[in-house]
Design a protein around this motif. Structure first.
Motif, PDB file in Angstrom:
ATOM      1  N   PHE A 580       0.827  -1.203   0.000  1.00  0.00           N
ATOM      2  CA  PHE A 580       0.000   0.000   0.000  1.00  0.00           C
ATOM      3  C   PHE A 580       0.859   1.250   0.000  1.00  0.00           C
ATOM      4  O   PHE A 580       1.960   1.278   0.559  1.00  0.00           O
ATOM      5  N   ASN A 581       0.301   2.321  -0.613  1.00  0.00           N
ATOM      6  CA  ASN A 581       0.991   3.602  -0.549  1.00  0.00           C
ATOM      7  C   ASN A 581       0.617   4.304   0.756  1.00  0.00           C
ATOM      8  O   ASN A 581      -0.115   3.757   1.581  1.00  0.00           O
ATOM      9  N   SER A 582       1.095   5.522   0.928  1.00  0.00           N
ATOM     10  CA  SER A 582       0.913   6.212   2.205  1.00  0.00           C
ATOM     11  C   SER A 582      -0.545   6.523   2.505  1.00  0.00           C
ATOM     12  O   SER A 582      -0.921   6.741   3.652  1.00  0.00           O
ATOM     13  N   GLN A 583      -1.405   6.542   1.472  1.00  0.00           N
ATOM     14  CA  GLN A 583      -2.819   6.861   1.668  1.00  0.00           C
ATOM     15  C   GLN A 583      -3.688   5.622   1.765  1.00  0.00           C
ATOM     16  O   GLN A 583      -4.909   5.715   1.826  1.00  0.00           O
ATOM     17  N   GLY A 584      -3.064   4.428   1.771  1.00  0.00           N
ATOM     18  CA  GLY A 584      -3.827   3.198   1.926  1.00  0.00           C
ATOM     19  C   GLY A 584      -4.340   2.617   0.633  1.00  0.00           C
ATOM     20  O   GLY A 584      -5.126   1.674   0.650  1.00  0.00           O
ATOM     21  N   TRP A 585      -3.912   3.142  -0.514  1.00  0.00           N
ATOM     22  CA  TRP A 585      -4.292   2.585  -1.798  1.00  0.00           C
ATOM     23  C   TRP A 585      -3.243   1.572  -2.242  1.00  0.00           C
ATOM     24  O   TRP A 585      -2.068   1.672  -1.890  1.00  0.00           O
ATOM     25  N   VAL A 586      -3.675   0.614  -3.059  1.00  0.00           N
ATOM     26  CA  VAL A 586      -2.771  -0.438  -3.522  1.00  0.00           C
ATOM     27  C   VAL A 586      -1.683   0.144  -4.418  1.00  0.00           C
ATOM     28  O   VAL A 586      -1.948   0.980  -5.288  1.00  0.00           O
ATOM     29  N   ASN A 587      -0.451  -0.304  -4.189  1.00  0.00           N
ATOM     30  CA  ASN A 587       0.679   0.096  -5.026  1.00  0.00           C
ATOM     31  C   ASN A 587       0.671  -0.789  -6.276  1.00  0.00           C
ATOM     32  O   ASN A 587       0.977  -1.982  -6.218  1.00  0.00           O
ATOM     33  N   LEU A 588       0.316  -0.216  -7.406  1.00  0.00           N
ATOM     34  CA  LEU A 588       0.142  -0.986  -8.637  1.00  0.00           C
ATOM     35  C   LEU A 588       1.451  -1.545  -9.186  1.00  0.00           C
ATOM     36  O   LEU A 588       1.437  -2.511  -9.949  1.00  0.00           O
ATOM     37  N   ARG A 589       2.572  -0.956  -8.820  1.00  0.00           N
ATOM     38  CA  ARG A 589       3.847  -1.408  -9.393  1.00  0.00           C
ATOM     39  C   ARG A 589       4.199  -2.819  -8.954  1.00  0.00           C
ATOM     40  O   ARG A 589       4.837  -3.572  -9.689  1.00  0.00           O
ATOM     41  N   HIS A 590       3.752  -3.205  -7.767  1.00  0.00           N
ATOM     42  CA  HIS A 590       4.201  -4.475  -7.208  1.00  0.00           C
ATOM     43  C   HIS A 590       3.245  -5.638  -7.445  1.00  0.00           C
ATOM     44  O   HIS A 590       3.630  -6.796  -7.312  1.00  0.00           O
ATOM     45  N   ILE A 591       1.973  -5.354  -7.778  1.00  0.00           N
ATOM     46  CA  ILE A 591       1.023  -6.461  -7.872  1.00  0.00           C
ATOM     47  C   ILE A 591       1.199  -7.214  -9.188  1.00  0.00           C
ATOM     48  O   ILE A 591       1.629  -6.664 -10.206  1.00  0.00           O
ATOM     49  N   TRP A 592       0.861  -8.497  -9.148  1.00  0.00           N
ATOM     50  CA  TRP A 592       0.903  -9.331 -10.349  1.00  0.00           C
ATOM     51  C   TRP A 592      -0.055 -10.496 -10.167  1.00  0.00           C
ATOM     52  O   TRP A 592      -0.531 -10.772  -9.067  1.00  0.00           O
ATOM     53  N   PHE A 593      -0.384 -11.166 -11.266  1.00  0.00           N
ATOM     54  CA  PHE A 593      -1.351 -12.253 -11.272  1.00  0.00           C
ATOM     55  C   PHE A 593      -0.721 -13.464 -11.952  1.00  0.00           C
ATOM     56  O   PHE A 593      -0.387 -13.399 -13.134  1.00  0.00           O
ATOM     57  N   PRO A 594      -0.527 -14.574 -11.225  1.00  0.00           N
ATOM     58  CA  PRO A 594       0.014 -15.776 -11.860  1.00  0.00           C
ATOM     59  C   PRO A 594      -0.998 -16.355 -12.838  1.00  0.00           C
ATOM     60  O   PRO A 594      -2.205 -16.153 -12.698  1.00  0.00           O
ATOM     61  N   SER A 595      -0.509 -17.074 -13.833  1.00  0.00           N
ATOM     62  CA  SER A 595      -1.418 -17.691 -14.797  1.00  0.00           C
ATOM     63  C   SER A 595      -2.198 -18.800 -14.118  1.00  0.00           C
ATOM     64  O   SER A 595      -1.809 -19.341 -13.083  1.00  0.00           O
ATOM     65  N   ASP A 596      -3.316 -19.181 -14.720  1.00  0.00           N
ATOM     66  CA  ASP A 596      -4.170 -20.215 -14.147  1.00  0.00           C
ATOM     67  C   ASP A 596      -3.435 -21.540 -14.008  1.00  0.00           C
ATOM     68  O   ASP A 596      -3.641 -22.290 -13.057  1.00  0.00           O
ATOM     69  N   VAL A 597      -2.531 -21.824 -14.963  1.00  0.00           N
ATOM     70  CA  VAL A 597      -1.807 -23.099 -14.925  1.00  0.00           C
ATOM     71  C   VAL A 597      -0.903 -23.148 -13.711  1.00  0.00           C
ATOM     72  O   VAL A 597      -0.891 -24.105 -12.935  1.00  0.00           O
ATOM     73  N   ARG A 598      -0.115 -22.071 -13.525  1.00  0.00           N
ATOM     74  CA  ARG A 598       0.791 -22.050 -12.384  1.00  0.00           C
ATOM     75  C   ARG A 598       0.027 -22.000 -11.069  1.00  0.00           C
ATOM     76  O   ARG A 598       0.385 -22.659 -10.102  1.00  0.00           O
ATOM     77  N   ALA A 599      -1.046 -21.231 -11.029  1.00  0.00           N
ATOM     78  CA  ALA A 599      -1.794 -21.090  -9.784  1.00  0.00           C
ATOM     79  C   ALA A 599      -2.462 -22.399  -9.398  1.00  0.00           C
ATOM     80  O   ALA A 599      -2.548 -22.744  -8.218  1.00  0.00           O
ATOM     81  N   SER A 600      -2.951 -23.158 -10.401  1.00  0.00           N
ATOM     82  CA  SER A 600      -3.697 -24.369 -10.101  1.00  0.00           C
ATOM     83  C   SER A 600      -2.823 -25.441  -9.472  1.00  0.00           C
ATOM     84  O   SER A 600      -3.319 -26.344  -8.806  1.00  0.00           O
ATOM     85  N   GLN A 601      -1.495 -25.378  -9.683  1.00  0.00           N
ATOM     86  CA  GLN A 601      -0.591 -26.371  -9.114  1.00  0.00           C
ATOM     87  C   GLN A 601      -0.534 -26.285  -7.593  1.00  0.00           C
ATOM     88  O   GLN A 601      -0.105 -27.221  -6.930  1.00  0.00           O
ATOM     89  N   PHE A 602      -0.962 -25.144  -7.041  1.00  0.00           N
ATOM     90  CA  PHE A 602      -0.869 -24.944  -5.606  1.00  0.00           C
ATOM     91  C   PHE A 602      -2.244 -24.955  -4.942  1.00  0.00           C
ATOM     92  O   PHE A 602      -2.358 -24.646  -3.774  1.00  0.00           O
TER      93      PHE A 602
END
Length: 603
Positions: A580-602
């Motif tokens: 989060f940034n100083s105002q409590g909003w999500v820091n977009l630079r750091h977020i990411w989404f794994p693909s369904d294939v990789r995510a499903s393995q876990f």
């Protein structure tokens, strides 16, 4: 005229589920088109099962028309198509009559669930392009750090611009464009050393001249900018060499470094032959795109879409997301995660201010930010609130008026925007027996100042006070008018304070601004304490002094706390790298989404 518009026109004229007898000529006149085009329109609507049409041949013979589909469903479909084409303004005007419809809300929300959030597509070279679509209902009026007022604007600019220093995850001040700095023993001279090789989005190399330009621009404006009391302490700024800049302060100010982390101190490029000056303006092609050094650059911006694309040369590392589309939704219907909670900013993968019943799949965390709703008295103006007894009675009328409901609101930078759906107000029953007869034999007239987003809150406040013997008028105006003469001409000022990682600076700015509408002795008291705060190098001592100001204002019935609510974020397991940034909003630079294939393995 589009088919959806034509159906809405028919519905407005005839209504649905009722059979109407009319001629094709009647229909052609209503739709303002030829006999042949009208027949084509009828055939298309029949094919879509929108209408039932029983034709009668022969001159003067009347056919039968029945509209089968609710208008709000057609309006929702129309809006969805327009979203894909970004033709939102015209569509919003067409469907505005249906914006409060529950059916339309359901259609729009279901569509938004699919359209928003994370999407992957193939680029021109078959590379994977990750896009995050974020709908916002706040209009982005400005992205120039000098002109922003709304928290949504600050959220966007925090990803486009950088400052000399920045706030860390835990509120600490860290290097940013400057890799280090020195301060003199008397705390009046600050020297910052810039990193080498940083470029703006347009390719221009960052130098100390850009720093000088940014702060000279800030110093010369007549606008009532946030943290102005701190920025006005800058006596001079000098480019010592291309990578060194020196600030000279009029007096030591221990909040100066904190100020440099804020959006108001974000660095903009100095004008050059190939550089557009950073001015907020519009032209026939849309608004000018701002240029910064941040992790995302603005590649498109108009009244409906702000597109951010990852800046591959960002000096702190490229963002994981390739593109962020911020969609400005021009309707008032609430986007919902469930039937009980309005969500001001429906990120869907990332939800700002979610309900407590977000569901088992969602993780809900606090960003450590609180929104405090406040009311203050203007005692500089000659009027009833100059009387301490009237203010004391006012305090009794307000006691218990608001409840905390554990939800925060989408907020302004200066004056947070809490929507009417999130006011946290309780039934006024029980307040009607409070009488002002002990203070005055006739109703006391009060003017309440606020901004449009607060209008319903102010009206509710007025209704409570009127039961207590006051006669209230609500005045609303633009943000700039509110920050200027409006509040100085009113008796009560309704607004709120964000307590985030910049809390110390925000409180200092609040009390400095508030003192402008207090009578002489109270204003002098606050100014003296503020001077002590500015000169104190110990955080704990400054906090005690800020608390002392607050207690003084409360004891004198000059400041009333109405409610406080936490800012929270809910997210799905598919979201990684959440910060989060100083105002409590999500820091977009750091977020990411794994693909369904990789995510499903876990799973």
């Amino acid at each position: 005229m589009k088919l959806h518009q034509q159906y809405l026109l028919l519905h407005r004229h005839y209504g649905h589920h009722t059979e109407h007898e009319l001629t094709l000529a009647d229909l052609a006149e209503l739709l303002n088109c030829t006999h042949r085009n009208t027949l084509t329109i009828v055939k298309k609507m029949v094919a879509h099962d929108w209408i039932r049409w029983v034709s009668q041949r022969g001159r003067g013979r009347r056919s039968s028309l029945t509209l089968l589909v609710p208008a709000d469903q057609i309006a929702a479909e129309y809006m969805m198509q327009a979203m894909n084409r970004r033709e939102l303004q015209e569509t919003a005007e067409q469907v505005s009559a249906f914006s409060s419809s529950t059916i339309m809300q359901d259609h729009l929300n279901q569509w938004l669930l699919g359209y928003s959030g994370h999407h992957t597509e193939a680029g021109t070279n078959n590379e994977q392009i990750d896009t995050l679509r974020l709908p916002l209902r706040q209009q982005l009026h400005a992205l120039d750090p000098l002109y922003i007022n709304l928290l949504a604007e600050s959220f966007v600019t925090s990803h486009v611009f950088d400052g000399l220093v920045q706030r860390g995850e835990h509120g600490e001040i860290l290097p940013c464009l400057a890799h280090t700095w020195d301060v003199s023993a008397d705390r009046k001279t600050w020297i910052f050393y810039l990193r080498k090789g940083i470029t703006f989005h347009n390719g221009q190399l960052l130098t100390s001249h850009d720093i000088v330009h940014t702060f000279e621009r800030l110093q010369s404006t007549d606008r009532r900018t946030l943290y102005r009391d701190v920025s006005k302490q800058i006596l001079s700024i000098e480019a010592v060499d291309s990578l060194t800049v020196c600030f000279q302060l009029k007096d030591p100010h221990e909040l100066f470094l904190s100020f440099l982390t804020t959006s108001r101190a974000a660095i903009v490029p100095s004008p050059g032959t190939n550089e557009q000056k950073m001015k907020h303006s519009g032209d026939m092609h849309g608004m000018q795109k701002p240029v910064g050094t941040g992790p995302f650059k603005v590649t498109a911006w108009d009244d409906h879409l702000c597109r951010l694309e990852a800046f591959s040369s960002y000096f702190q590392g490229r963002a994981h997301m390739d593109r962020v589309d911020i969609l400005q939704i021009p309707w008032t219907a609430s986007a919902k995660m469930d039937d009980s909670q309005d969500i001001e900013t429906p990120f869907f993968h990332l939800v700002h201010n979610p309900s407590s019943s977000a569901g088992a799949d969602w993780t809900q965390i606090s960003a450590g930010v609180m929104v405090h709703k406040l009311l203050t008295c203007n005692t500089q103006k000659t009027g009833p609130l100059n009387d301490p007894e009237v203010r004391a009675h006012l305090q009794l009328c307000l006691a218990g008026m608001y409840r905390d409901d554990g939800r925060a609101d989408d907020s302004e930078v200066v004056v947070p925007d809490f929507s009417a759906g999130n006011t946290g107000m309780v039934d006024p029953e029980g307040f009607s027996d409070i009488s002002i007869s002990s203070v005055s034999s006739s109703p006391i007239s009060l003017h309440i100042a606020t901004i449009p987003q607060y209008r319903r809150d102010a009206q509710y406040l007025a209704s409570i006070l009127e039961q207590c013997g006051f006669s209230c008028t609500v005045r609303t105006a633009t943000m700039e008018q509110f920050k200027g003469n409006l509040r100085l001409e009113s008796d009560l000022i309704l607004f709120s304070l964000i307590r985030d990682r910049d809390e110390e600076l925000r409180r200092y700015d609040l009390y400095s601004t508030l003192s402008e509408h207090l009578e002489g002795s109270a204003r002098i008291t606050i100014h003296e304490i503020l001077q002590t705060i500015a000169a104190s190098p110990i955080v704990a001592d400054r906090t005690c002094e800020l608390d002392r100001i607050e207690q003084f204002l409360v004891d004198q019935n000059l400041l009333f706390h109405l409610s406080e609510k936490p800012v929270e974020t809910a997210y799905l397991p598919s979201v990684r790298g959440l910060s989060f940034n100083s105002q409590g909003w999500v820091n977009l630079r750091h977020i990411w989404f794994p693909s369904d294939v990789r995510a499903s393995q876990f799973d």
